[in-house]
Design a protein around this motif. Sequence first.
Motif, PDB file in Angstrom:
ATOM      1  N   ASP A 243      10.099 -15.881   1.768  1.00 51.03           N
ATOM      2  CA  ASP A 243      10.091 -14.344   1.375  1.00 51.03           C
ATOM      3  C   ASP A 243       9.068 -13.673   0.468  1.00 51.03           C
ATOM      4  O   ASP A 243       9.179 -12.418   0.112  1.00 51.03           O
ATOM      5  CB  ASP A 243      11.450 -13.894   1.089  1.00 51.03           C
ATOM      6  N   TYR A 244       8.048 -14.457  -0.024  1.00 54.59           N
ATOM      7  CA  TYR A 244       7.167 -13.945  -0.783  1.00 54.59           C
ATOM      8  C   TYR A 244       5.949 -13.397   0.350  1.00 54.59           C
ATOM      9  O   TYR A 244       4.836 -14.298   0.192  1.00 54.59           O
ATOM     10  CB  TYR A 244       6.627 -14.595  -1.805  1.00 54.59           C
ATOM     11  N   SER A 245       6.005 -12.294   1.057  1.00 53.06           N
ATOM     12  CA  SER A 245       4.866 -12.102   1.837  1.00 53.06           C
ATOM     13  C   SER A 245       3.663 -11.577   1.170  1.00 53.06           C
ATOM     14  O   SER A 245       2.590 -11.437   1.801  1.00 53.06           O
ATOM     15  CB  SER A 245       5.446 -10.859   2.648  1.00 53.06           C
TER      16      SER A 245
ATOM     17  N   GLY B  50      -6.522  -4.399  -6.276  1.00 55.82           N
ATOM     18  CA  GLY B  50      -7.537  -3.570  -5.526  1.00 55.82           C
ATOM     19  C   GLY B  50      -7.415  -3.566  -4.150  1.00 55.82           C
ATOM     20  O   GLY B  50      -7.870  -2.627  -3.351  1.00 55.82           O
ATOM     21  N   ASP B  51      -7.163  -4.837  -3.553  1.00 60.48           N
ATOM     22  CA  ASP B  51      -6.998  -5.000  -2.168  1.00 60.48           C
ATOM     23  C   ASP B  51      -5.632  -4.480  -1.221  1.00 60.48           C
ATOM     24  O   ASP B  51      -5.712  -4.468  -0.075  1.00 60.48           O
ATOM     25  CB  ASP B  51      -7.452  -6.426  -1.845  1.00 60.48           C
ATOM     26  N   MET B  52      -4.710  -4.346  -2.342  1.00 59.11           N
ATOM     27  CA  MET B  52      -3.573  -4.039  -1.589  1.00 59.11           C
ATOM     28  C   MET B  52      -3.354  -2.426  -0.751  1.00 59.11           C
ATOM     29  O   MET B  52      -2.652  -2.749   0.121  1.00 59.11           O
ATOM     30  CB  MET B  52      -2.419  -3.896  -2.768  1.00 59.11           C
ATOM     31  N   GLY B  53      -4.369  -1.679  -1.051  1.00 58.53           N
ATOM     32  CA  GLY B  53      -4.284  -0.364  -0.222  1.00 58.53           C
ATOM     33  C   GLY B  53      -5.080  -0.624   0.910  1.00 58.53           C
ATOM     34  O   GLY B  53      -5.042   0.318   1.785  1.00 58.53           O
ATOM     35  N   ASN B  54      -5.737  -1.709   1.196  1.00 61.73           N
ATOM     36  CA  ASN B  54      -6.660  -1.567   2.379  1.00 61.73           C
ATOM     37  C   ASN B  54      -5.912  -2.467   3.586  1.00 61.73           C
ATOM     38  O   ASN B  54      -4.838  -2.937   3.478  1.00 61.73           O
ATOM     39  CB  ASN B  54      -7.790  -2.892   2.055  1.00 61.73           C
ATOM     40  N   TYR B  55      -6.311  -2.116   4.857  1.00 63.02           N
ATOM     41  CA  TYR B  55      -5.641  -2.761   5.977  1.00 63.02           C
ATOM     42  C   TYR B  55      -5.416  -3.992   6.179  1.00 63.02           C
ATOM     43  O   TYR B  55      -4.450  -4.516   6.457  1.00 63.02           O
ATOM     44  CB  TYR B  55      -6.464  -2.078   7.317  1.00 63.02           C
ATOM     45  N   TYR B  56      -6.097  -4.840   5.336  1.00 58.69           N
ATOM     46  CA  TYR B  56      -6.296  -6.343   5.311  1.00 58.69           C
ATOM     47  C   TYR B  56      -5.219  -6.676   4.147  1.00 58.69           C
ATOM     48  O   TYR B  56      -4.924  -7.943   4.020  1.00 58.69           O
ATOM     49  CB  TYR B  56      -7.624  -6.834   5.341  1.00 58.69           C
ATOM     50  N   GLY B  57      -4.777  -5.626   3.561  1.00 55.19           N
ATOM     51  CA  GLY B  57      -3.808  -6.512   2.403  1.00 55.19           C
ATOM     52  C   GLY B  57      -2.524  -6.479   2.792  1.00 55.19           C
ATOM     53  O   GLY B  57      -1.339  -6.602   1.816  1.00 55.19           O
ATOM     54  N   ALA B  58      -2.163  -6.165   4.035  1.00 55.68           N
ATOM     55  CA  ALA B  58      -0.809  -6.032   4.598  1.00 55.68           C
ATOM     56  C   ALA B  58      -0.322  -7.791   4.480  1.00 55.68           C
ATOM     57  O   ALA B  58      -0.997  -8.375   4.932  1.00 55.68           O
ATOM     58  CB  ALA B  58      -0.750  -5.676   5.926  1.00 55.68           C
ATOM     59  N   GLY B  59       0.868  -7.727   4.015  1.00 54.79           N
ATOM     60  CA  GLY B  59       1.524  -9.556   3.870  1.00 54.79           C
ATOM     61  C   GLY B  59       1.742  -9.824   5.232  1.00 54.79           C
ATOM     62  O   GLY B  59       1.933  -8.965   6.120  1.00 54.79           O
ATOM     63  N   ALA B  60       1.775 -11.235   5.332  1.00 49.78           N
ATOM     64  CA  ALA B  60       2.276 -11.870   6.490  1.00 49.78           C
ATOM     65  C   ALA B  60       3.852 -12.248   6.172  1.00 49.78           C
ATOM     66  O   ALA B  60       4.198 -12.514   5.146  1.00 49.78           O
ATOM     67  CB  ALA B  60       1.418 -13.036   6.822  1.00 49.78           C
TER      68      ALA B  60
ATOM     69  N   TYR C 239       3.648  -3.723  14.009  1.00 48.27           N
ATOM     70  CA  TYR C 239       2.562  -2.793  13.877  1.00 48.27           C
ATOM     71  C   TYR C 239       1.665  -3.030  12.894  1.00 48.27           C
ATOM     72  O   TYR C 239       1.268  -2.301  11.653  1.00 48.27           O
ATOM     73  CB  TYR C 239       3.278  -1.536  13.483  1.00 48.27           C
ATOM     74  N   ASP C 240       1.163  -4.463  12.550  1.00 49.05           N
ATOM     75  CA  ASP C 240       0.179  -4.539  11.458  1.00 49.05           C
ATOM     76  C   ASP C 240       0.815  -4.773  10.398  1.00 49.05           C
ATOM     77  O   ASP C 240       0.103  -4.815   9.228  1.00 49.05           O
ATOM     78  CB  ASP C 240      -1.081  -4.081  11.905  1.00 49.05           C
ATOM     79  N   ASN C 241       2.203  -4.548   9.891  1.00 50.64           N
ATOM     80  CA  ASN C 241       2.722  -4.614   8.909  1.00 50.64           C
ATOM     81  C   ASN C 241       2.321  -3.217   7.990  1.00 50.64           C
ATOM     82  O   ASN C 241       2.199  -3.561   6.585  1.00 50.64           O
ATOM     83  CB  ASN C 241       2.690  -5.652   8.078  1.00 50.64           C
TER      84      ASN C 241
END
Length: 228
Positions: A168-170, A178-188, A194-196
């Motif tokens: 449960d730790y996505s 600093g990366d969290m707001g970018n599109y590649y910062g979405a967790g798995a 929809y790409d989370n």
Amino acid sequence: MRWFLFSLCFGFYSLLQAQVKPANALQKQVVKLAADPELRTASLGFMALYIDSGTTIASHQPDLSLVPASSLKVVTTAAILETLGPNHCFETTIGYVGTFDTLVVDGDTNLVLLGDLWLIGGGDPALGSRYFKDHYGNFIRKWVKAVQQLGIDSITGQIIADDRIFPDYSVPSTWIWGDMGNYYGAGACGLSIYDNLFEVAFKSGPAPGDPTKVKHIVPEIPGMVLNN
């Protein structure tokens, strides 16, 4: 810069290829890569182990704390292809828990699920992704049609999303904020859609200093309140 990135990726690829050689040959390649003048200002750490015994094959500053670069995706991708194979498909399953009953409305007999409908995630990272629209199409409509083809007209319970195939730790705590707001910062996670991504559109006031308002959010989440 492109040449440098290519060289770095090629260097790691060469190291991986060298694993079939004796350990001392791989160690020599590691030392050679670390001594490359193009990497004189870089921090480099490397370690290769035999999986079965844990014995070190080759290493260079293995205890150096580093943020993994995107080139590490070459290694993880190769591991996934080796483990799952190139034809592996991630599956999202629709199931139910409960019993069935019939309900007659205006002369029509409807099948009612006395229970819950479950969406069980199989780790598909691209479900509903904007990058794979042609592959998935309107997958929600396909799900509805599949349920209707079973004769189910309605349910008395809930629609439950099950993502327990993964922990449960996505979003790992070690990620750079600093990366969290970018599109590649979405967790798995086990059930992505929809790409989370969660998008917030803002609207600024007409004059400098006016407050910025939240214009809209996508997707809409009932009951969620944003404090701006």
